[in-house]
Design a protein around this motif. Structure first.
Motif, PDB file in Angstrom:
ATOM      1  N   GLN A 199     -18.847  26.814   2.437  1.00 29.27           N
ATOM      2  CA  GLN A 199     -19.206  28.048   3.127  1.00 29.27           C
ATOM      3  C   GLN A 199     -18.168  29.145   2.879  1.00 29.27           C
ATOM      4  OE1 GLN A 199     -20.339  27.364   7.323  1.00 29.27           O
ATOM      5  NE2 GLN A 199     -20.636  25.226   6.769  1.00 29.27           N
ATOM      6  N   VAL A 200     -16.892  28.779   2.852  1.00 26.31           N
ATOM      7  CA  VAL A 200     -15.835  29.746   2.540  1.00 26.31           C
ATOM      8  C   VAL A 200     -16.056  30.349   1.163  1.00 26.31           C
ATOM      9  CG1 VAL A 200     -13.364  30.014   2.087  1.00 26.31           C
ATOM     10  CG2 VAL A 200     -14.127  28.682   4.056  1.00 26.31           C
ATOM     11  N   THR A 201     -16.407  29.504   0.192  1.00 30.90           N
ATOM     12  CA  THR A 201     -16.659  29.985  -1.173  1.00 30.90           C
ATOM     13  C   THR A 201     -17.821  30.962  -1.210  1.00 30.90           C
ATOM     14  OG1 THR A 201     -15.859  27.859  -2.036  1.00 30.90           O
ATOM     15  CG2 THR A 201     -17.152  29.232  -3.526  1.00 30.90           C
ATOM     16  N   VAL A 202     -18.898  30.629  -0.512  1.00 30.52           N
ATOM     17  CA  VAL A 202     -20.076  31.509  -0.495  1.00 30.52           C
ATOM     18  C   VAL A 202     -19.752  32.838   0.177  1.00 30.52           C
ATOM     19  CG1 VAL A 202     -22.415  31.777   0.417  1.00 30.52           C
ATOM     20  CG2 VAL A 202     -21.702  29.587  -0.564  1.00 30.52           C
ATOM     21  N   VAL A 203     -19.070  32.799   1.325  1.00 28.76           N
ATOM     22  CA  VAL A 203     -18.707  34.041   2.038  1.00 28.76           C
ATOM     23  C   VAL A 203     -17.794  34.903   1.176  1.00 28.76           C
ATOM     24  CG1 VAL A 203     -17.436  34.963   4.019  1.00 28.76           C
ATOM     25  CG2 VAL A 203     -19.042  33.069   4.332  1.00 28.76           C
ATOM     26  N   SER A 204     -16.814  34.291   0.528  1.00 33.24           N
ATOM     27  CA  SER A 204     -15.887  35.048  -0.319  1.00 33.24           C
ATOM     28  C   SER A 204     -16.611  35.678  -1.504  1.00 33.24           C
ATOM     29  CB  SER A 204     -14.770  34.124  -0.820  1.00 33.24           C
ATOM     30  OG  SER A 204     -14.056  33.561   0.258  1.00 33.24           O
TER      31      SER A 204
ATOM     32  N   GLY B 206     -13.820  27.145  -9.144  1.00 30.46           N
ATOM     33  CA  GLY B 206     -12.596  26.424  -9.491  1.00 30.46           C
ATOM     34  C   GLY B 206     -11.724  26.187  -8.270  1.00 30.46           C
ATOM     35  N   THR B 207     -11.545  27.233  -7.461  1.00 28.78           N
ATOM     36  CA  THR B 207     -10.749  27.085  -6.245  1.00 28.78           C
ATOM     37  C   THR B 207     -11.410  26.116  -5.279  1.00 28.78           C
ATOM     38  OG1 THR B 207      -9.935  29.351  -6.493  1.00 28.78           O
ATOM     39  CG2 THR B 207      -9.694  28.324  -4.327  1.00 28.78           C
ATOM     40  N   PHE B 208     -12.753  26.156  -5.212  1.00 28.48           N
ATOM     41  CA  PHE B 208     -13.462  25.233  -4.327  1.00 28.48           C
ATOM     42  C   PHE B 208     -13.172  23.781  -4.706  1.00 28.48           C
ATOM     43  CE2 PHE B 208     -17.350  22.611  -3.895  1.00 28.48           C
ATOM     44  CZ  PHE B 208     -17.358  22.484  -2.515  1.00 28.48           C
ATOM     45  N   VAL B 209     -13.259  23.473  -5.997  1.00 24.17           N
ATOM     46  CA  VAL B 209     -13.019  22.096  -6.446  1.00 24.17           C
ATOM     47  C   VAL B 209     -11.602  21.651  -6.111  1.00 24.17           C
ATOM     48  CG1 VAL B 209     -12.813  20.626  -8.480  1.00 24.17           C
ATOM     49  CG2 VAL B 209     -14.764  22.183  -8.260  1.00 24.17           C
ATOM     50  N   PHE B 210     -10.621  22.500  -6.426  1.00 21.38           N
ATOM     51  CA  PHE B 210      -9.231  22.118  -6.157  1.00 21.38           C
ATOM     52  C   PHE B 210      -8.925  22.120  -4.661  1.00 21.38           C
ATOM     53  CE2 PHE B 210      -8.740  23.543 -10.634  1.00 21.38           C
ATOM     54  CZ  PHE B 210      -8.218  22.360 -11.139  1.00 21.38           C
ATOM     55  N   ALA B 211      -9.581  23.000  -3.895  1.00 18.08           N
ATOM     56  CA  ALA B 211      -9.372  23.012  -2.447  1.00 18.08           C
ATOM     57  C   ALA B 211      -9.903  21.733  -1.814  1.00 18.08           C
ATOM     58  CB  ALA B 211     -10.046  24.231  -1.825  1.00 18.08           C
ATOM     59  N   VAL B 212     -11.052  21.267  -2.294  1.00 18.80           N
ATOM     60  CA  VAL B 212     -11.587  20.001  -1.784  1.00 18.80           C
ATOM     61  C   VAL B 212     -10.609  18.865  -2.060  1.00 18.80           C
ATOM     62  CG1 VAL B 212     -13.383  18.252  -2.142  1.00 18.80           C
ATOM     63  CG2 VAL B 212     -14.011  20.660  -1.891  1.00 18.80           C
TER      64      VAL B 212
ATOM     65  N   VAL C  80      -4.826  26.559 -14.311  1.00 18.90           N
ATOM     66  CA  VAL C  80      -5.725  25.822 -15.202  1.00 18.90           C
ATOM     67  C   VAL C  80      -6.516  26.799 -16.066  1.00 18.90           C
ATOM     68  CG1 VAL C  80      -7.785  24.361 -15.255  1.00 18.90           C
ATOM     69  CG2 VAL C  80      -5.883  23.784 -13.738  1.00 18.90           C
ATOM     70  N   LYS C  81      -6.954  27.895 -15.460  1.00 18.15           N
ATOM     71  CA  LYS C  81      -7.673  28.915 -16.226  1.00 18.15           C
ATOM     72  C   LYS C  81      -6.779  29.498 -17.314  1.00 18.15           C
ATOM     73  CE  LYS C  81      -9.946  33.413 -15.671  1.00 18.15           C
ATOM     74  NZ  LYS C  81     -10.319  34.471 -14.708  1.00 18.15           N
ATOM     75  N   SER C  82      -5.505  29.745 -16.980  1.00 19.12           N
ATOM     76  CA  SER C  82      -4.570  30.298 -17.954  1.00 19.12           C
ATOM     77  C   SER C  82      -4.318  29.322 -19.095  1.00 19.12           C
ATOM     78  CB  SER C  82      -3.255  30.660 -17.274  1.00 19.12           C
ATOM     79  OG  SER C  82      -2.314  31.149 -18.195  1.00 19.12           O
TER      80      SER C  82
ATOM     81  N   SER D 257     -14.982  38.617 -15.050  1.00 18.72           N
ATOM     82  CA  SER D 257     -15.496  38.177 -16.350  1.00 18.72           C
ATOM     83  C   SER D 257     -16.246  36.855 -16.212  1.00 18.72           C
ATOM     84  CB  SER D 257     -14.341  38.019 -17.348  1.00 18.72           C
ATOM     85  OG  SER D 257     -13.375  37.097 -16.844  1.00 18.72           O
ATOM     86  N   SER D 258     -15.845  36.053 -15.215  1.00 16.14           N
ATOM     87  CA  SER D 258     -16.555  34.829 -14.853  1.00 16.14           C
ATOM     88  C   SER D 258     -16.280  34.580 -13.369  1.00 16.14           C
ATOM     89  CB  SER D 258     -16.077  33.635 -15.686  1.00 16.14           C
ATOM     90  OG  SER D 258     -14.795  33.212 -15.265  1.00 16.14           O
ATOM     91  N   TYR D 259     -17.029  33.667 -12.796  1.00 15.91           N
ATOM     92  CA  TYR D 259     -16.849  33.356 -11.382  1.00 15.91           C
ATOM     93  C   TYR D 259     -16.098  32.035 -11.201  1.00 15.91           C
ATOM     94  CZ  TYR D 259     -20.014  37.208 -10.578  1.00 15.91           C
ATOM     95  OH  TYR D 259     -20.568  38.454 -10.545  1.00 15.91           O
ATOM     96  N   TYR D 260     -15.290  31.719 -12.199  1.00 17.78           N
ATOM     97  CA  TYR D 260     -14.519  30.486 -12.148  1.00 17.78           C
ATOM     98  C   TYR D 260     -13.593  30.443 -10.944  1.00 17.78           C
ATOM     99  CZ  TYR D 260     -10.498  27.492 -13.033  1.00 17.78           C
ATOM    100  OH  TYR D 260      -9.488  26.585 -12.893  1.00 17.78           O
ATOM    101  N   ILE D 261     -12.989  31.585 -10.583  1.00 18.12           N
ATOM    102  CA  ILE D 261     -12.023  31.600  -9.491  1.00 18.12           C
ATOM    103  C   ILE D 261     -12.641  31.066  -8.204  1.00 18.12           C
ATOM    104  CG2 ILE D 261     -12.550  33.981  -8.845  1.00 18.12           C
ATOM    105  CD1 ILE D 261      -9.154  32.169  -8.614  1.00 18.12           C
ATOM    106  N   PHE D 262     -13.970  31.229  -8.035  1.00 17.74           N
ATOM    107  CA  PHE D 262     -14.626  30.768  -6.818  1.00 17.74           C
ATOM    108  C   PHE D 262     -14.892  29.269  -6.874  1.00 17.74           C
ATOM    109  CE2 PHE D 262     -15.678  35.280  -7.148  1.00 17.74           C
ATOM    110  CZ  PHE D 262     -15.307  35.721  -5.888  1.00 17.74           C
TER     111      PHE D 262
END
Length: 509
Positions: A132-137, A156-162, A75-77, A149-154
């Motif tokens: 919690q996984v997102t915060v620890v990572s 963004g992955t959280f939203v899709f992981a949910v 999605v980022k790409s 360059s941005s923290y989207y990977i964190f």
């Protein structure tokens, strides 16, 4: 000792005095003895079943987390370069999946997400653990001087992981539940208690997803209550009931269950390997938040007021502002269509301002799309005799004051959407106890009013747990449960579960 235990005393002769009884010596049994081969085989099968459950969930979580990483990167790409970049996204996800998966498994295990089927928590715990996984990572990445360059990977992955893991876990529970039902597996349970609370618990367990329940009947503490369930006898008959009906689980469904009876019941059940569960009362819900007070001669626990402040308030308020603003933006076309429908359906304003007590009992204008004719408030008194709600609630299934468009809006709770503006104003929260009209508020008992310690919400545990079908006291207990166990994950889980609850229209009137 073994020889003494095998001696059989001769019977006394007629009219002779009874000899003094010698103490009965039971044969000693070594509880550590080896189990019979058949039992050992069954235990190995049980171990195999548990291992299969854990391994299948581990594989499911790995696949879901990897998919969330890949989708977030793609999605980022697309947003940046206009292409999907499958291979690059997968290669980058492969480099980070090991650490993310390790943290996920550890936190999932800590939250009981690999436990027995009946004990596994639902979506709220999944969302909370993934947060919690997102915060620890994120902390790990910052400590190791990794630059982004941005923290989207964190996030963004959280939203899709949910979305992906939540859906995968739901599908797993539904599929395995269907298999268990097809195989005829059901937990044979019996309810113990008195009064109407038995029926409420039985109704709540009827559609349980985690493990199908066969409610065999109930055991009553008092003369048989008329609750539509099969009576299996009195509390004195519990041992016989457990043996005759092969009961696997006993559920205590009585807030006032006598303590001495509870001790006897638990002992009887545990002697037969029967699980005992308790449907929580208001006191058990409150004790979840209790904090030990040291130094007292008698152990004391302090019940602190469940007020959102400090970091908790900041997180909840930020969540409310971001999500409500986003929903108003994407739902604006729908809001315009509803406004037009209300305008054309009957005379009167599009927005109805219902003044209701909010936090601390302070009144505010709760915004709703108008669903009734303009004389609805004046006709309230004449309709009181037809009230179908319990406690302080006023509900009529076919309320004559509701317009045709209003009935559709109420069925799908679309009339509540303007309350997103109340959220932005700080008068409400997305999730919390529902604000009641002044008429209902005036009829509340004092213990009910604890729910006004926090901002009222658009949705809550009421909406996903039966809505208008539940008894009012049970609804208040759900509010207490939410207040004591609040988290951002729980808020998000309630919002997600509100969608199917609204479309099912269960209890909506």
């Amino acid at each position: 000792m073994a020889e003494a235990s095998t001696q059989i005393p001769e019977p006394p002769t007629q009219r002779s005095p009874a000899p003094a009884r010698e103490p009965v010596v039971l044969p000693s049994v070594d509880v550590r003895r080896k189990r019979p081969p058949a039992l050992s085989f069954l235990l190995r099968m049980e171990t195999l079943r548990k291992g299969t459950r854990v391994v299948s969930l581990l594989v499911l979580d790995f696949a879901g987390l990897l998919a969330a990483l890949v989708v977030a990167l793609m999605v980022k790409s697309v947003l940046r370069h206009g292409e999907w970049a499958w291979s690059i996204s997968f290669e980058e996800a492969r480099r980070t999946i090991a650490f993310a998966y390790l943290v996920t498994v550890l936190l999932f295990a800590r939250s009981g997400l690999y436990a027995e089927r009946a004990q596994r928590p639902g979506l709220a715990r999944i969302v909370s653990s993934l947060f919690q996984v997102t915060v620890v990572s994120l902390i790990f990445a910052l400590v190791n001087d990794q630059q982004y360059s941005s923290y989207y990977i964190f996030y963004g992955t959280f939203v899709f992981a949910v979305a992906i893991l939540g859906s995968a876990r739901w599908g797993y529970e539904a599929a395995t539940g269907a298999l268990l039902r097809a195989a005829g597996y059901r937990r044979r349970a019996v309810l113990v208690g008195s009064g109407r609370h038995i029926e409420d618990v039985a109704h709540a367990l009827t559609d349980e997803v985690h493990a199908p329940v066969e409610m065999v009947g109930f055991i009553s503490l008092t003369p048989r209550p008329d609750n539509g369930l099969r009576s299996l006898g009195r509390i004195e008959d519990v041992a016989r009931v457990l043996d005759v009906y092969r009961i696997q689980e006993v559920i205590i469904a009585d807030p006032d269950f006598p303590q001495e009876r509870a001790v006897e019941l638990v002992d009887t059940c545990h002697q037969r390997g029967v699980t005992v569960r308790i449907a929580p009362s208001t006191m058990e819900i409150l004790v979840q938040r209790a904090e030990f007070v040291p130094g007292a001669s008698v152990p004391l626990f302090e019940l602190r007021p469940p007020v959102f402040d400090g970091v908790d308030f900041f997180l909840k308020r930020t969540f409310d502002i971001v999500v409500s603003a986003f929903l108003l933006l994407i739902l604006s076309p729908l809001l315009a269509v509803i406004a037009l429908g209300v305008r054309l359906s009957s005379r009167g304003p599009i927005i109805y301002r219902s003044f209701r007590p909010g936090i601390g009992g302070e009144p505010f204008a709760c915004l709703k799309f108008r669903t009734m004719f303009t004389d609805a408030d004046e006709r309230q008194q004449e309709l009181e005799q037809f009230n179908e709600g319990s406690g302080a609630l006023f509900k009529i299934r076919m309320d004559p004051r509701v317009t045709r468009v209003g009935r559709v809006l109420r069925n799908y709770s679309l009339d509540e959407l303007p309350q997103l503006i109340n959220v932005l104003r700080g008068q409400m929260s997305l999730v919390g106890p529902r604000p009641l009209p002044q008429r209902d508020f005036d009829m509340l008992d004092d213990w009910h009013k604890k729910r006004y310690l926090v901002l009222p919400g658009i949705t809550g545990l009421w909406q996903i747990s039966g809505r208008s079908e539940l008894d009012f006291d049970d609804l208040v207990r759900l509010d207490f449960l939410y207040l004591e166990r609040w988290s951002v994950g729980l808020d998000l889980a309630i919002l997600l579960k509100t969608i199917p609850a609204v479309f099912s229209r269960r209890g909506a009137f």
